[in-house]
Design an enzyme around this catalytic site. Structure first.
Site, PDB file in Angstrom:
ATOM      1  N   ASP A   1       0.825  -1.205   0.000  1.00  0.00           N
ATOM      2  CA  ASP A   1       0.000   0.000   0.000  1.00  0.00           C
ATOM      3  C   ASP A   1       0.859   1.255   0.000  1.00  0.00           C
ATOM      4  OD1 ASP A   1      -2.184  -1.653   0.185  1.00  0.00           O
ATOM      5  OD2 ASP A   1      -2.948  -0.818   2.061  1.00  0.00           O
TER       6      ASP A   1
ATOM      7  N   HIS B   1       3.802  -1.974   3.355  1.00  0.00           N
ATOM      8  CA  HIS B   1       3.694  -0.606   2.837  1.00  0.00           C
ATOM      9  C   HIS B   1       5.015  -0.185   2.178  1.00  0.00           C
ATOM     10  CE1 HIS B   1       0.525  -0.783   5.901  1.00  0.00           C
ATOM     11  NE2 HIS B   1      -0.071   0.210   5.254  1.00  0.00           N
TER      12      HIS B   1
END
Length: 383
Positions: free
Chosen positions: A53, A198
């Site tokens: 992400d 992430h």
């Protein structure tokens, strides 16, 4: 029954039929419709999905892409429109190297703090920016912070987006050491996991994700060595297997995870339960019982818990800390799971279940086991 439940029922049907078993469910459906959610996908092939992400993000995304290329692994990237505008070459590289590109919005807004119209605009703007830069129109969406917000499913249906949750993460948005990030993933991964890491930090330019980038390479190596197969989200769904159990009220148990080793009497350990619960599930509906017992004995300790209707994607997995009694005998513990009404705890009142695993007294005997080592073998923790 929720649409998400229906999808999993249908997936299970085709796989049981293909395996030569008497089909229990309706014909197979292996693709989610827009607006439906996946957070864990049971399968027998040790398939998992690695997702990132908040990118693209300079050197960290580049290092992760290099590691994926060297390992011949395809991942799923949920990118931000604003970051794609900042790093268009990296966004195009993600697409060119065959990774799935998902929409993580344009601005990384908190959907619980904005209106339905603002949610839809952030989704639509992200779609537009990502397609303009990469040439790929996203078919998957992950809400920022894992918060669904008002009207998310409807907005995703209008924009042709499936919703991606996750079942396992390392909290890498905090500055943990690389070794801790790796262990948080490798020690807990099971077939069907959707893993969240992430490569950026919201829309912050130059976000420091060096630890995640370093951990990603080690995670790939260790999980591949353990026999896991990395796939994108659509492929994970295409190979979905049957749930562990389907209960008469529409609740599905997709699977569960407990530690593989290193547990001693008196310890605490973390367990994950992958439930699929209908949207209309009520607070006074049956709760889950989870009994840990030695073979041939009644249960010795338990982890009963309430189920809740689906909400934010970050809350779909039930994560509990379980205490092993100090006098628990060492050995292999069976895990029995079912649903019951708290005011009617007798076995005959438990909900009926269909499962490919053995049952007795309406309890499903899970293939997962908990191994408790003798207390005297526990390493000395020092003063």
């Amino acid at each position: 029954m929720s649409m998400r439940n229906t999808v999993l029922f249908l997936i299970a049907a085709g796989l049981l039929a293909a395996a030569g078993c008497r089909p229990t469910f309706a014909p197979v459906k292996q693709v989610l419709a827009p607006g439906e959610t996946a957070h864990f996908v049971p399968n027998k092939h040790k398939m998992i999905a690695l997702t990132f992400d908040d990118g693209p993000n300079g050197a960290a995304t580049e290092q992760i892409l290099n590691a994926l290329r060297e390992s011949s692994v395809k991942a799923s990237f949920f990118i931000l429109g604003a970051n794609a505008e900042r790093h268009p070459q990296l966004a195009r590289r993600i697409a060119a190297e065959g990774h799935l590109i998902g929409n993580h919005t344009q601005r990384h807004s908190r959907f619980d703090l904005i209106t339905k119209a603002e949610i839809e605009k952030d989704i639509a703007d992200g779609n537009k920016t990502i397609e303009m830069i990469t040439g790929v129109r996203p078919r998957w969406f992950r809400p920022p912070f894992g918060i669904n917000g008002r009207g998310l499913a409807e907005a995703c249906r209008r924009h042709g987006l499936r919703i991606a949750g996750w079942s396992l993460d390392a909290n890498d948005w905090n500055p943990h050491p690389v070794e801790e990030l790796v262990d948080a993933i490798v020690s807990r991964t099971v077939a069907g996991d959707i893993i969240l890491l992430h490569d950026g930090w919201e829309t912050n330019p130059g976000a420091d994700r060096r630890r995640t980038a370093a951990a990603a390479s080690l995670i790939l190596d260790k999980l591949k060595a353990a026999g896991f197969v990395f796939v994108t989200l659509p492929e994970l769904l295409r190979h979905a297997g049957p749930p562990a159990a389907v209960f008469e009220n529409g609740v599905c148990l997709l699977g569960m995870q407990v530690p593989r080793d290193g547990i001693y009497a008196g310890d605490r350990f973390a367990a994950r339960y992958f439930w699929d619960v209908p949207a209309n599930y009520r607070a006074d509906a049956p709760k889950a019982f989870v009994h840990f017992s030695r073979p041939g004995q009644s249960f010795l300790f338990q982890d009963d818990h309430f189920l809740h209707p689906p909400g934010d994607v970050r809350d779909l997995v039930v994560r509990n800390i379980i205490h092993v009694p100090g006098n628990a005998p060492a050995g292999r513990y069976e895990i029995n799971i079912g649903l019951f009404y708290p005011d009617k705890p007798e076995g005959r009142n438990r909900l009926k279940a269909r499962s490919g695993f053995p049952q007795s007294k309406r309890a499903v005997h899970m293939p997962t086991a908990l191994n408790i080592a003798p207390a005297e073998h526990k390493p000395n923790q020092g003063p």
